[in-house]
Design a protein around this motif. Structure first.
Motif, mmCIF file in Angstrom:
data_model
loop_
_atom_site.group_PDB
_atom_site.id
_atom_site.type_symbol
_atom_site.label_atom_id
_atom_site.label_comp_id
_atom_site.label_asym_id
_atom_site.label_seq_id
_atom_site.Cartn_x
_atom_site.Cartn_y
_atom_site.Cartn_z
ATOM 1 N N ILE A 62 0.839 -1.208 0.000
ATOM 2 C CA ILE A 62 0.000 0.000 0.000
ATOM 3 C C ILE A 62 0.871 1.255 0.000
ATOM 4 O O ILE A 62 0.551 2.250 -0.656
ATOM 5 N N LEU A 63 2.006 1.195 0.682
ATOM 6 C CA LEU A 63 2.942 2.330 0.644
ATOM 7 C C LEU A 63 3.348 2.618 -0.800
ATOM 8 O O LEU A 63 3.324 3.770 -1.252
ATOM 9 N N LYS A 64 3.709 1.573 -1.520
ATOM 10 C CA LYS A 64 4.146 1.758 -2.914
ATOM 11 C C LYS A 64 3.005 2.309 -3.772
ATOM 12 O O LYS A 64 3.229 3.195 -4.592
ATOM 13 N N GLU A 65 1.798 1.775 -3.580
ATOM 14 C CA GLU A 65 0.659 2.284 -4.368
ATOM 15 C C GLU A 65 0.492 3.786 -4.139
ATOM 16 O O GLU A 65 0.297 4.558 -5.072
ATOM 17 N N LEU A 66 0.594 4.196 -2.874
ATOM 18 C CA LEU A 66 0.418 5.628 -2.567
ATOM 19 C C LEU A 66 1.541 6.461 -3.174
ATOM 20 O O LEU A 66 1.305 7.497 -3.775
ATOM 21 N N LEU A 88 11.965 1.801 2.850
ATOM 22 C CA LEU A 88 12.746 3.040 3.032
ATOM 23 C C LEU A 88 13.369 3.482 1.702
ATOM 24 O O LEU A 88 13.339 4.664 1.351
ATOM 25 N N GLU A 89 13.891 2.513 0.986
ATOM 26 C CA GLU A 89 14.507 2.808 -0.315
ATOM 27 C C GLU A 89 13.488 3.455 -1.259
ATOM 28 O O GLU A 89 13.785 4.442 -1.931
ATOM 29 N N VAL A 90 12.280 2.883 -1.274
ATOM 30 C CA VAL A 90 11.239 3.412 -2.150
ATOM 31 C C VAL A 90 10.881 4.843 -1.724
ATOM 32 O O VAL A 90 10.819 5.753 -2.538
ATOM 33 N N MET A 91 10.700 5.034 -0.415
ATOM 34 C CA MET A 91 10.360 6.383 0.085
ATOM 35 C C MET A 91 11.404 7.399 -0.338
ATOM 36 O O MET A 91 11.102 8.516 -0.691
ATOM 37 N N ARG A 92 12.670 7.006 -0.242
ATOM 38 C CA ARG A 92 13.746 7.959 -0.520
ATOM 39 C C ARG A 92 13.946 8.195 -2.016
ATOM 40 O O ARG A 92 14.472 9.225 -2.408
ATOM 41 N N ASN A 93 13.535 7.240 -2.822
ATOM 42 C CA ASN A 93 13.864 7.343 -4.244
ATOM 43 C C ASN A 93 12.735 7.778 -5.163
ATOM 44 O O ASN A 93 13.000 8.181 -6.292
ATOM 45 N N VAL A 94 11.505 7.698 -4.677
ATOM 46 C CA VAL A 94 10.413 8.162 -5.542
ATOM 47 C C VAL A 94 10.552 9.677 -5.680
ATOM 48 O O VAL A 94 10.835 10.373 -4.711
ATOM 49 N N VAL A 99 11.269 12.580 2.983
ATOM 50 C CA VAL A 99 11.065 11.740 4.160
ATOM 51 C C VAL A 99 11.510 12.524 5.402
ATOM 52 O O VAL A 99 12.641 13.014 5.468
ATOM 53 N N VAL A 100 10.610 12.626 6.367
ATOM 54 C CA VAL A 100 10.867 13.438 7.557
ATOM 55 C C VAL A 100 10.749 12.554 8.806
ATOM 56 O O VAL A 100 9.718 11.911 9.022
ATOM 57 N N TYR A 101 11.801 12.534 9.621
ATOM 58 C CA TYR A 101 11.801 11.735 10.857
ATOM 59 C C TYR A 101 11.491 12.621 12.056
ATOM 60 O O TYR A 101 12.188 13.612 12.299
ATOM 61 N N LEU A 102 10.457 12.248 12.794
ATOM 62 C CA LEU A 102 10.150 12.941 14.047
ATOM 63 C C LEU A 102 10.880 12.200 15.164
ATOM 64 O O LEU A 102 10.470 11.101 15.565
ATOM 65 N N ARG A 103 11.973 12.795 15.650
ATOM 66 C CA ARG A 103 12.821 12.116 16.641
ATOM 67 C C ARG A 103 12.443 12.592 18.047
ATOM 68 O O ARG A 103 12.599 13.754 18.376
ATOM 69 N N VAL A 104 11.939 11.649 18.835
ATOM 70 C CA VAL A 104 11.428 11.972 20.174
ATOM 71 C C VAL A 104 12.235 11.168 21.198
ATOM 72 O O VAL A 104 12.442 9.967 21.006
ATOM 73 N N PRO A 105 12.692 11.787 22.297
ATOM 74 C CA PRO A 105 13.476 11.047 23.291
ATOM 75 C C PRO A 105 12.674 9.912 23.951
ATOM 76 O O PRO A 105 11.460 10.035 24.148
ATOM 77 N N LEU A 106 13.397 8.850 24.308
ATOM 78 C CA LEU A 106 12.777 7.652 24.890
ATOM 79 C C LEU A 106 11.825 7.927 26.068
ATOM 80 O O LEU A 106 10.715 7.396 26.080
ATOM 81 N N GLU A 142 17.291 -0.261 17.639
ATOM 82 C CA GLU A 142 17.377 -1.054 16.395
ATOM 83 C C GLU A 142 16.819 -0.286 15.195
ATOM 84 O O GLU A 142 17.342 -0.359 14.092
ATOM 85 N N ARG A 143 15.747 0.435 15.437
ATOM 86 C CA ARG A 143 15.079 1.113 14.322
ATOM 87 C C ARG A 143 15.727 2.443 13.946
ATOM 88 O O ARG A 143 15.500 2.944 12.846
ATOM 89 N N SER A 144 16.518 3.020 14.857
ATOM 90 C CA SER A 144 17.090 4.349 14.593
ATOM 91 C C SER A 144 17.945 4.357 13.331
ATOM 92 O O SER A 144 18.019 5.363 12.632
ATOM 93 N N HIS A 145 18.588 3.239 13.055
ATOM 94 C CA HIS A 145 19.403 3.114 11.856
ATOM 95 C C HIS A 145 18.574 3.463 10.604
ATOM 96 O O HIS A 145 19.061 4.128 9.687
ATOM 97 N N PHE A 146 17.325 3.012 10.597
ATOM 98 C CA PHE A 146 16.444 3.303 9.448
ATOM 99 C C PHE A 146 15.929 4.743 9.529
ATOM 100 O O PHE A 146 15.986 5.490 8.558
ATOM 101 N N TYR A 147 15.445 5.115 10.701
ATOM 102 C CA TYR A 147 14.860 6.453 10.851
ATOM 103 C C TYR A 147 15.878 7.551 10.497
ATOM 104 O O TYR A 147 15.533 8.560 9.899
#
Ligand code: S3P
Length: 173
Positions: A62-66, A88-94, A99-106, A142-147
């Motif tokens: 669905i992400l790709k369709e959008l 992530l690759e698709v988001m960055r390359n379309v 792509v905007v990361y909302l970084r919030v402390p733990l 673990e996820r921060s690498h992607f974000y």
């Protein structure tokens, strides 16, 4: 332009996304809602009946369709969206996508999620603040690498969605 908001559960992607879409005068879309209407079930039911891998496949499709549609919008993704398959690759390359990361402390995330974990299948089983904090701490690490591969990173503390949306709007200029 397509603005794709990424970030951990509870980082405010939907509330910021709605305000930002009004500021930019383009529609707001929520990937979880799109998945729910495509499947005719809520997210917890999809996880329960079909499992997480099925959910991730639908989420990626669905992400790709959008993203491939000819439209401008602000999209709030799910916390795991950029962390699976080629999302992530698709988001960055379309083309024409930011792509905007909302970084919030733990500690802020943990407070918000403790109060609102029942509809989140990955967190619903965590029954104390300590276990939630430990789980979210590891998961976020673990996820921060992607974000962190987002094209724009916005550091968020206790700011209102309006303040955060304005910050993003300014940085888009
Ligand atoms: C998930 C986050 C959720 C939803 C699903 C899985 C995740 O979205 O997509 O429960 O893996 O972090 P929110 O970030 O909107 O809670």
């Amino acid at each position: 332009m397509k603005i794709v908001l990424i970030g951990y559960m509870g980082s405010g992607k939907s509330s910021v996304g709605k305000v930002l879409s009004e500021l930019l005068d383009i529609p707001f879309k929520d990937l979880d809602h799109e998945i729910q209407s495509a499947e005719g079930k809520d997210i917890s039911t999809i996880f329960l009946e079909k499992g997480e891998i099925y959910f991730r496949k639908v989420e990626n499709r669905i992400l790709k369709e959008l993203l491939l549609a000819e439209a401008d919008f602000v999209l709030a993704t799910g916390g795991g969206t950029p962390c699976y398959a080629d999302s992530l690759e698709v988001m960055r390359n379309v083309e024409n996508t930011k792509v905007v990361y909302l970084r919030v402390p733990l500690p802020i995330l943990a407070d918000r999620l403790m109060a609102d974990k029942e509809n989140r299948p990955l967190l619903a089983h965590l029954d104390s603040k300590e276990t939630l904090m430990e789980f979210v701490g590891i998961h976020l690490f673990e996820r921060s690498h992607f974000y962190n591969q987002a094209e724009m990173i916005i550091d968020v503390q206790e700011d209102t969605p309006e303040t955060i949306a304005k910050k993003i709007e300014q940085r888009l200029l």
